[in-house]
Design a protein around this motif. Structure first.
Motif, PDB file in Angstrom:
ATOM      1  N   SER A  11       0.827  -1.207   0.000  1.00 48.71           N
ATOM      2  CA  SER A  11       0.000   0.000   0.000  1.00 48.71           C
ATOM      3  C   SER A  11       0.863   1.259   0.000  1.00 48.71           C
ATOM      4  N   TRP A  12       1.974   1.266   0.739  1.00 49.08           N
ATOM      5  CA  TRP A  12       2.840   2.445   0.740  1.00 49.08           C
ATOM      6  C   TRP A  12       3.547   2.632  -0.596  1.00 49.08           C
ATOM      7  N   THR A  26       2.313   1.706  -3.481  1.00 46.63           N
ATOM      8  CA  THR A  26       1.260   2.181  -4.386  1.00 46.63           C
ATOM      9  C   THR A  26       1.024   3.668  -4.186  1.00 46.63           C
ATOM     10  N   PHE A  27       0.945   4.092  -2.941  1.00 47.11           N
ATOM     11  CA  PHE A  27       0.734   5.504  -2.662  1.00 47.11           C
ATOM     12  C   PHE A  27       1.920   6.341  -3.125  1.00 47.11           C
ATOM     13  N   SER A  28       3.125   5.894  -2.836  1.00 47.84           N
ATOM     14  CA  SER A  28       4.313   6.695  -3.136  1.00 47.84           C
ATOM     15  C   SER A  28       4.619   6.777  -4.625  1.00 47.84           C
ATOM     16  N   ILE A  35       2.434   5.816  -7.349  1.00 49.98           N
ATOM     17  CA  ILE A  35       1.341   6.017  -8.304  1.00 49.98           C
ATOM     18  C   ILE A  35       0.458   7.195  -7.912  1.00 49.98           C
ATOM     19  N   ILE A  36      -0.053   7.182  -6.702  1.00 54.35           N
ATOM     20  CA  ILE A  36      -1.060   8.178  -6.314  1.00 54.35           C
ATOM     21  C   ILE A  36      -0.429   9.530  -6.005  1.00 54.35           C
ATOM     22  N   GLN A  37       0.661   9.561  -5.284  1.00 54.43           N
ATOM     23  CA  GLN A  37       1.262  10.821  -4.870  1.00 54.43           C
ATOM     24  C   GLN A  37       1.730  11.691  -6.032  1.00 54.43           C
ATOM     25  N   LYS A  62       0.479  11.873  -8.982  1.00 58.25           N
ATOM     26  CA  LYS A  62      -0.721  12.395  -9.634  1.00 58.25           C
ATOM     27  C   LYS A  62      -1.342  13.511  -8.807  1.00 58.25           C
ATOM     28  N   LEU A  63      -1.317  13.383  -7.493  1.00 56.78           N
ATOM     29  CA  LEU A  63      -1.877  14.431  -6.651  1.00 56.78           C
ATOM     30  C   LEU A  63      -1.014  15.684  -6.656  1.00 56.78           C
TER      31      LEU A  63
END
Length: 55
Positions: free
Chosen positions: A16-17, A19-21, A23-25, A27-28
């Protein structure tokens, strides 16, 4: 005690970390704020002392 067994939960946390670091971060962080705080001029207000009627 199942809480001390890091086998399933460590993999889930790392996944999960990552993925967040990765992919998601990004984009944000690519979003640009529509109203940045540096573009606002500071507002100065004229403050006058209150005159009390009994003094």
């Amino acid at each position: 005690m199942p809480q001390l067994n890091p086998n399933p939960w460590l993999f889930i946390m790392i996944t999960s970390w990552l993925t967040f670091s990765l992919i998601i971060q990004p984009k944000l962080l690519a979003f640009v704020t529509t109203n940045p705080p540096t573009s606002k001029t500071p507002m100065t207000s004229d403050t006058t002392p209150w005159t009390w009627p009994w003094t």
